[in-house]
Enzyme design. Structure first.
Site, PDB file in Angstrom:
ATOM      1  N   HIS A 158       0.813  -1.216   0.000  1.00  0.00           N
ATOM      2  CA  HIS A 158       0.000   0.000   0.000  1.00  0.00           C
ATOM      3  C   HIS A 158       0.851   1.272   0.000  1.00  0.00           C
ATOM      4  O   HIS A 158       0.668   2.163   0.806  1.00  0.00           O
ATOM      5  CB  HIS A 158      -0.966   0.002   1.185  1.00  0.00           C
ATOM      6  CG  HIS A 158      -1.971  -1.105   1.158  1.00  0.00           C
ATOM      7  ND1 HIS A 158      -3.003  -1.193   2.061  1.00  0.00           N
ATOM      8  CD2 HIS A 158      -2.109  -2.171   0.323  1.00  0.00           C
ATOM      9  CE1 HIS A 158      -3.739  -2.270   1.793  1.00  0.00           C
ATOM     10  NE2 HIS A 158      -3.199  -2.875   0.746  1.00  0.00           N
ATOM     11  N   GLU A 252     -12.857   1.700  -5.593  1.00  0.00           N
ATOM     12  CA  GLU A 252     -13.600   2.948  -5.776  1.00  0.00           C
ATOM     13  C   GLU A 252     -13.008   3.830  -6.862  1.00  0.00           C
ATOM     14  O   GLU A 252     -11.799   3.814  -7.098  1.00  0.00           O
ATOM     15  CB  GLU A 252     -13.587   3.765  -4.475  1.00  0.00           C
ATOM     16  CG  GLU A 252     -14.186   3.088  -3.282  1.00  0.00           C
ATOM     17  CD  GLU A 252     -14.109   3.950  -2.028  1.00  0.00           C
ATOM     18  OE1 GLU A 252     -14.569   3.472  -0.969  1.00  0.00           O
ATOM     19  OE2 GLU A 252     -13.603   5.103  -2.100  1.00  0.00           O
ATOM     20  N   TYR A 273     -10.394  -9.867   3.836  1.00  0.00           N
ATOM     21  CA  TYR A 273     -10.112 -10.920   2.864  1.00  0.00           C
ATOM     22  C   TYR A 273     -10.643 -12.281   3.307  1.00  0.00           C
ATOM     23  O   TYR A 273     -10.906 -13.154   2.476  1.00  0.00           O
ATOM     24  CB  TYR A 273      -8.610 -10.996   2.598  1.00  0.00           C
ATOM     25  CG  TYR A 273      -8.110  -9.800   1.813  1.00  0.00           C
ATOM     26  CD1 TYR A 273      -8.538  -9.568   0.515  1.00  0.00           C
ATOM     27  CD2 TYR A 273      -7.207  -8.896   2.375  1.00  0.00           C
ATOM     28  CE1 TYR A 273      -8.100  -8.471  -0.203  1.00  0.00           C
ATOM     29  CE2 TYR A 273      -6.759  -7.799   1.665  1.00  0.00           C
ATOM     30  CZ  TYR A 273      -7.202  -7.590   0.381  1.00  0.00           C
ATOM     31  OH  TYR A 273      -6.767  -6.494  -0.322  1.00  0.00           O
TER      32      TYR A 273
END
Length: 378
Positions: A158, A252, A273
């Site tokens: 990330h 998104e 997950y």
């Protein structure tokens, strides 16, 4: 804005569960009506993960390989020599040499900007860094570190990270939550989980939303993001659009607004997950709703508005790579509203990056396969 969803059964590690997050039931993503009009033509192999691309001119394409090398494709051929002078990157997990972008005045000043997972900073570990440099004889020169994300962490996921200039010359870039969702995204004291805005020289615009707020990182433009790996400026409105990875479900598309909170992880349309809930909330007062949500996730990467007459069926719309399903997604727009999506080039591979040649041709960087050009079928 109204939300739109692509819904189906979400399959977990230990079985399956139905998850719709207040979605309207829809059929699986359709194939685009124009899919049979175009095909992919291989340009160059040899770049394992082509994370970002930038055209210097009509002949020369710079491509970042996440492993840490900056490569040049010249007249359709990958040069054997990698460009020298790239900073040390932590090429592990999702980290490495990431996005690349030219200065809006590149022809006059020669500045090239790139993001990477760097070792800069006092803390142990690494974070997203932004650097600019000039290129001479296959060597980066005049390197300047513009931004060093803080704090460092030893997680390898990330990082974000896309770069985009707007019409006013401000430089936007994304940093993911670095795997610490309960700490970083909602706190203005951390760089992670944010989209930042700086001037091209690294200084902070006086109009940034938190520039005068105590204990806030003054480069922050918006917050509450998970892991944005797509960013592009709308060619007509000049607005910055971004997309980001959700957890399991909840990818998104967002139009980025100054000072806005996009909710992660307080609100989400995804689940963990393993199928457990993150939160019961998909909306909350004071938090932005996405302009489009994918459930299940498509693992989006790369984003490009089509502004070329060579692709009349796609002109005025957007393209997004769907790494999970190995195809390209055509995102149809009506002004600022996303109206539908459909798939192109099924089975093409993990589309990582998208770029437009000065002549209007579209190029795709595909993991493990190389760089391709989108051409009309004869």
């Amino acid at each position: 804005m109204k939300k739109y969803f692509y819904t189906s059964l979400v399959f977990g590690i230990f079985g399956f569960s139905s998850f719709q997050a207040n979605a309207q039931p829809k059929q699986p993503m359709p194939v685009a009506a124009s899919a049979d009009k175009y095909e992919l033509e291989l340009v160059a192999e040899g770049i394992q993960i082509p994370w970002g691309m930038a055209w210097l001119n009509e002949q020369d394409l710079l491509v970042t390989d996440r492993a840490g090398k900056l490569r040049m494709i010249r007249n359709g051929k990958l040069l054997k020599q990698a460009i020298k002078g790239v900073p040390k990157v932590h090429a592990e997990g999702q980290g490495g040499l990431l996005d690349i972008e030219l200065d809006p005045n590149f022809k006059d000043n020669g500045w090239i900007y790139f993001s990477y997972s760097g070792y800069e900073g006092d803390e142990e570990g690494y974070n997203t860094s932004i650097m600019r440099a000039k290129l001479k004889d296959m060597q980066l020169t005049d390197t300047q570190l513009l931004f060093d994300g803080a704090p460092n962490t030893t997680t390898t996921k990330h990082y974000g990270s896309r770069i985009e200039f707007d019409k006013d010359g401000y430089l936007y870039f994304s940093i993911g939550d670095r795997g610490e969702r309960d700490v970083h995204p909602q706190s203005l004291e951390y760089d992670a989980g944010k989209i930042h805005r700086i001037n091209s020289d690294g200084s902070i615009p006086k109009s940034n939303p938190f520039v005068n707020q105590q204990n806030a990182r003054n480069s922050i433009y918006s917050y509450g993001h998970r892991n944005p790996q797509g960013m592009a400026m709308h060619p007509k409105t000049g607005q910055i659009w971004s997309h980001e990875h959700g957890p399991r479900g909840g990818d998104e598309i967002n139009i980025i607004k100054s000072g806005a909170n996009y909710g992660w992880p307080e609100i989400t349309h995804g689940v963990n997950y393993i199928g457990t809930k993150i939160t019961d909330e998909t909306s909350r007062e004071g938090m932005e709703q996405p302009d489009w949500v994918w459930v299940p996730s498509i693992a989006p990467s790369g984003m490009e508005f089509v502004n070329s007459e060579k692709y009349p069926q796609w002109q005025g719309h957007a393209l997004v790579g769907a790494m999970k399903f190995a195809h390209l997604v055509l995102v149809k727009l009506d002004g600022n509203k996303v109206t539908s999506h459909s798939k192109l080039f099924e089975g093409a591979g993990r589309v990582r990056s998208i770029s437009t040649h000065p002549n209007g041709d579209l190029y795709l960087g595909i993991d493990g396969m190389g760089v391709y050009r989108v051409v009309s079928k004869s």
